[in-house]
Design an enzyme around this catalytic site. Structure first.
Site: not given
Ligand code: PNW
Length: 473
Positions: A179, A379
């Protein structure tokens, strides 16, 4: 109707929605979110240690010092993966365990942990997929400018090559960076996310507030680091080692699925990912991106672009939600964003707008735009306000609803011939959810953080019943 007639005419469930043979059904985690052992066996501090130790940064005042204590309990966790039917596991490697100061002398005790974990996975029939960077930058590098410094990109390439050299005899798939968009935009500026009826701001470590020009340079350094890592893995890894990014693609979903709206959403998706996936997969910034950023555009050379565009073996995408719905427009740029309705359904996390079609359009556009040879959903999942029932179960109906609908859309993509090779559910178990602390439970396994007891939720039973027939029903 009597019970007898039910038995005589059982409801039949046709197993028609099968996934491709050899499909990798996996679960995912990351180092800082589960390992704990934050200063064990020679590990150096990371920016997440520093950030979480800063009062006021984490909603529940927690940190990842102990987390799931996975560093000591990895055998139990691997056997849990095996028991819920997982065929693959995506974990991340903590850079400061391997190089405590980011560069220089490697710490063999850090590497040993991942070597033992890999052996344990293989012994349990679980294929290891390693991510090299899931946001835990060595603090020593942050002190020298972190991702604002070009030196960090070189340090990352060196670290990636070292790990590939040591583990690629058993780990066949590496993801470079997890990410880009999240750790850069949320870590170096803070990001406003549109949700139905308003916006929420998300911050990640190191929690800086850079101006646009500096932020664009950090974005550039992140993709340059990816390219250097790809080249290092090719140079140092065993022949056949595969690698690619794991990006949370900004996905625009056509609100109406007719050719003009699909085309508009595809074009919007390409532009919305200009500074990350698009430049990695096309080897150049789009004209619109350079025009839009103008004087704040990143400084780069032609050589940088060649490195950034190094061919990858697969494209990993994290897909949780649509970025927006779109419709075609006769005004430039050819599409317009449709705001989420105020009452549009959401999952438990503040940012998590529900839109399962994102899991159809994301891989579909990755193939149509960039002709990807192979795609992994690195994911997908959701948090829930899970409670342990008096009978010992966690009845996470919302998560099962989310997974069934998302996987039905992913199946639809594979049925259309989109080359999706695997799916990693986020997450194997409840863990440290960054600034949300331990309140947002993403696991299909429940964790009691006082006792470290793991209890598979109903969604874990659902997952096993999906993996077993290789079909979503
Ligand atoms: C991801 N959004 O983060 C990360 O890769 C993980 O470490 C995290 O635990 C997981 O998703 C759940 O949050 C994100 O705003 C953070 O769409 C923000 C977003 C999506 C994924």
């Amino acid at each position: 109707m009597s019970a007898q007639s039910t038995t005589a005419h059982p409801v039949s469930i046709p197993v028609s929605r099968t996934f491709p043979t050899g499909f990798f059904w996996g679960v995912a985690t990351s180092a800082y979110q589960i390992e704990g052992a934050w200063n064990a066996d020679g590990k150096g501090p990371s920016i997440w240690d520093t950030y979480a130790h800063t009062p006021g940064k984490i909603r529940d005042g927690s940190n990842g010092n102990v987390a799931n204590d996975h560093y000591h309990r990895y055998k139990e966790d691997v056997s849990l993966m095996h028991s819920i039917g997982a065929k693959a596991y995506r974990f991340s490697i903590s850079w400061p365990r391997i190089f405590p100061a980011g560069t220089g002398q490697p710490n063999s005790r850090g590497l040993d942990f991942y070597s033992r974990l890999t052996d344990e996975l293989l012994a349990n029939g679980v294929e290891p997929f390693a991510t090299l960077y899931h946001w835990d930058l060595p603090q020593t590098l942050q002190d020298k400018g972190g991702w604002q410094s070009r030196d960090t990109t070189k340090a990352f390439g060196d670290y990636a090559g070292y790990v590939a050299e040591k583990l690629s005899d058993r780990v066949r798939h590496f993801f470079t960076i997890n990410e880009f968009h999240s750790f850069v935009d949320m870590g170096y500026r803070g990001e406003e996310v549109n949700v139905g009826g308003g916006t929420v701001t998300i911050e990640l470590a190191p929690g800086l507030k850079l101006a646009s020009a500096q932020l664009n340079q950090v974005r550039h350094h992140s993709v340059l680091a990816h390219g250097l890592a790809v080249q290092a893995i090719r140079a140092k890894g065993k022949t056949g080692t595969q690698c690619g990014p794991a990006e949370n693609i900004n996905i625009y979903v056509p609100l109406i699925e007719s050719p003009e709206h699909i085309k508009a959403a595809e074009a919007a998706t390409r532009e919305a990912n200009a500074s990350y996936l698009t430049v990695m997969l096309e080897g150049k910034y789009t004209d619109a991106y350079l025009k839009e950023t103008g004087r704040d555009a990143p400084k780069f050379t032609g050589d940088d672009l060649k490195i950034i565009g190094s061919p990858v073996d697969f494209v990993g995408i994290n897909v949780y939600r649509p970025m927006a719905y779109t419709l075609a427009s006769d005004q430039p740029p050819g599409w317009h964003e449709v705001p989420f309705a105020k009452s549009h359904p959401k999952m438990f996390s503040s940012w998590h707008t529900l839109g399962p079609e994102a899991l159809y359009w994301a891989p579909t556009f990755v193939q149509s735009l960039w002709n990807a040879k192979a795609i992994y959903i690195t994911e997908n999942g959701c948090a829930a306000d899970d409670v342990l029932d008096a009978d010992g179960n966690v009845y996470d109906t919302d998560r099962i609803m989310f997974l069934r609908n998302n996987l039905t859309q992913l199946w639809r993509a594979t049925a259309d011939g989109v080359p999706v090779n695997g799916y990693f559910e986020w997450s194997l178990m409840d863990n440290f959810e960054w600034t949300a602390g331990y309140g947002n439970r993403f696991g299909i396994v429940y964790v009691d953080f006082k006792t470290q007891k793991r209890t598979p939720k109903m969604s874990a039973a659902w997952f096993r019943e999906t993996v077993q027939p290789n079909a979503v029903v």
